[in-house]
Design an enzyme around this catalytic site. Structure first.
Site, PDB file in Angstrom:
ATOM      1  N   GLN A 101       3.085  37.309 -40.865  1.00 38.78           N
ATOM      2  CA  GLN A 101       2.843  35.916 -41.251  1.00 38.78           C
ATOM      3  C   GLN A 101       4.088  35.073 -40.984  1.00 38.78           C
ATOM      4  O   GLN A 101       5.172  35.386 -41.458  1.00 38.78           O
ATOM      5  CB  GLN A 101       2.474  35.868 -42.747  1.00 38.78           C
ATOM      6  CG  GLN A 101       2.075  34.494 -43.233  1.00 38.78           C
ATOM      7  CD  GLN A 101       0.800  34.001 -42.562  1.00 38.78           C
ATOM      8  OE1 GLN A 101      -0.173  34.730 -42.455  1.00 38.78           O
ATOM      9  NE2 GLN A 101       0.812  32.767 -42.089  1.00 38.78           N
ATOM     10  N   ASP A 127      -1.979  38.541 -33.108  1.00 39.52           N
ATOM     11  CA  ASP A 127      -1.716  37.104 -32.989  1.00 39.52           C
ATOM     12  C   ASP A 127      -1.455  36.692 -31.542  1.00 39.52           C
ATOM     13  O   ASP A 127      -1.443  35.494 -31.237  1.00 39.52           O
ATOM     14  CB  ASP A 127      -0.500  36.710 -33.834  1.00 39.52           C
ATOM     15  CG  ASP A 127      -0.876  36.359 -35.266  1.00 39.52           C
ATOM     16  OD1 ASP A 127      -1.971  35.796 -35.466  1.00 39.52           O
ATOM     17  OD2 ASP A 127      -0.076  36.634 -36.171  1.00 39.52           O
ATOM     18  N   LYS A 137      -6.997  36.060 -44.747  1.00 38.40           N
ATOM     19  CA  LYS A 137      -7.189  36.911 -43.568  1.00 38.40           C
ATOM     20  C   LYS A 137      -7.638  38.301 -43.998  1.00 38.40           C
ATOM     21  O   LYS A 137      -8.554  38.882 -43.406  1.00 38.40           O
ATOM     22  CB  LYS A 137      -5.884  37.026 -42.772  1.00 38.40           C
ATOM     23  CG  LYS A 137      -5.487  35.775 -42.034  1.00 38.40           C
ATOM     24  CD  LYS A 137      -4.106  35.974 -41.380  1.00 38.40           C
ATOM     25  CE  LYS A 137      -3.504  34.656 -40.921  1.00 38.40           C
ATOM     26  NZ  LYS A 137      -2.141  34.801 -40.394  1.00 38.40           N
TER      27      LYS A 137
END
Ligand code: NAP
Length: 257
Positions: free
Chosen positions: A98, A121, A54
């Site tokens: 994460q 997210d 990412k």
């Protein structure tokens, strides 16, 4: 029939080009690149790979990326303090924690604390609420990617019968909302669904996010249907999806590898 292949790699390349244009425009407007912070807790090897990829892709698109690694055992109070600090930092435009996170941290506590306008997210209850209400918000990336692929492949969703197999918070549920928003008639199937094969056979658009290697077989698919296989499973000798590619490619109209 042999299905048309929906090429996710090529679509991803074009998404990155668009993001790079967006980053350049942001820099022009604000005199600095957009800032993204990736937070990883502990040493999980898969999380390490995801975070690295990412960060690399975001940097290539022109973002200023900071990777933060916190030790396993980080408390919720320590995580909350970090999330609050990043929320208040004007150089930070987005942050990603994460998942999964190790104990004693929990995903719901993090989702509830993360600043919704920086929650790239799209997991916070505020963003999920906006999604359900059909309002603009930051949206989970995987189902957004599926929508991009469907549009890119020219799939007509209006009135289509769409079946989503899987009801996780990161894929299945938001996927169903996004398809509904586009006027598909949506069925959400899961591990307790009776006669899953028959329900899948009804689908003009079948999105599978289960985590079971090659579960969806050729005779589960309506001839000509569009099939998006979100699954990624590691077998001893290869990676595979949740869809039995060789069988389904004989039946579907379009299919992701
Ligand atoms: P998850 O949280 O484990 O959810 C799996 C879902 O599948 C659950 O809703 C579960 O039902 C359902 N399910 C399990 N076994 C089933 C069965 N035999 N029949 C019907 N439904 C069944 O998984 P996830 O995070 O959504 O991920 C799903 C897959 O997508 C995994 O392979 C993952 O690696 C992959 N993935 C890919 C991406 C990507 O970007 N490509 C991103 C995220 C995930 P219940 O709710 O009833 O338990």
């Amino acid at each position: 029939m042999s299905a048309r292949v929906i090429d996710g790699r090529d679509a991803a390349r074009r998404v990155r080009e668009r993001v790079a244009e967006g980053c350049a425009a942001f820099r022009e407007r604000h005199g600095r690149p957009p800032g993204l912070v990736g937070i990883q807790v502990g040493d999980d090897p898969a999380s390490e790979i995801y975070q690295r990829n990412k960060a690399q892709q975001a940097e290539e698109c022109g973002m200023a990326v900071e990777r933060m690694k916190l030790p396993g055992g980080t408390s919720q109070a320590e995580m909350d303090a970090l999330l609050d600090r990043l929320a208040a930092d004007p150089a930070v435009d987005g942050m990603l924690v994460q998942l999964p996170v190790p104990d004693p941290l929990t995903e719901p506590a993090i989702a509830a604390r993360i600043e919704p306008t920086k929650d790239v997210d799209g997991f916070s209850p505020v963003n999920i609420g906006h999604l359900v209400r059909g309002e603009p918000c930051l949206r989970p990336c995987t189902p957004s990617g599926v929508m991009w692929l469907l549009d890119d492949a020219g799939v007509d969703l209006e009135g289509a019968s769409a079946v989503v197999v899987g009801r996780s918070l990161i894929v299945g549920k938001p996927q169903a909302m996004m398809l509904l928003e586009r006027n598909a008639t949506v069925t959400i199937a899961h591990s307790r669904t009776k006669d899953l094969a028959a329900i899948c056979r009804e689908a003009d658009v079948l999105v599978v996010a289960v985590g079971r290697p090659e579960m969806v077989r050729g005779d589960w698919v309506k001839p000509g249907a569009t099939v998006i296989d979100v699954g990624m499973n590691r077998l001893d000798d290869r990676l595979c999806g949740d869809v039995h590619y060789d069988e389904v490619a004989q039946v579907a109209g379009a299919l992701t590898p």
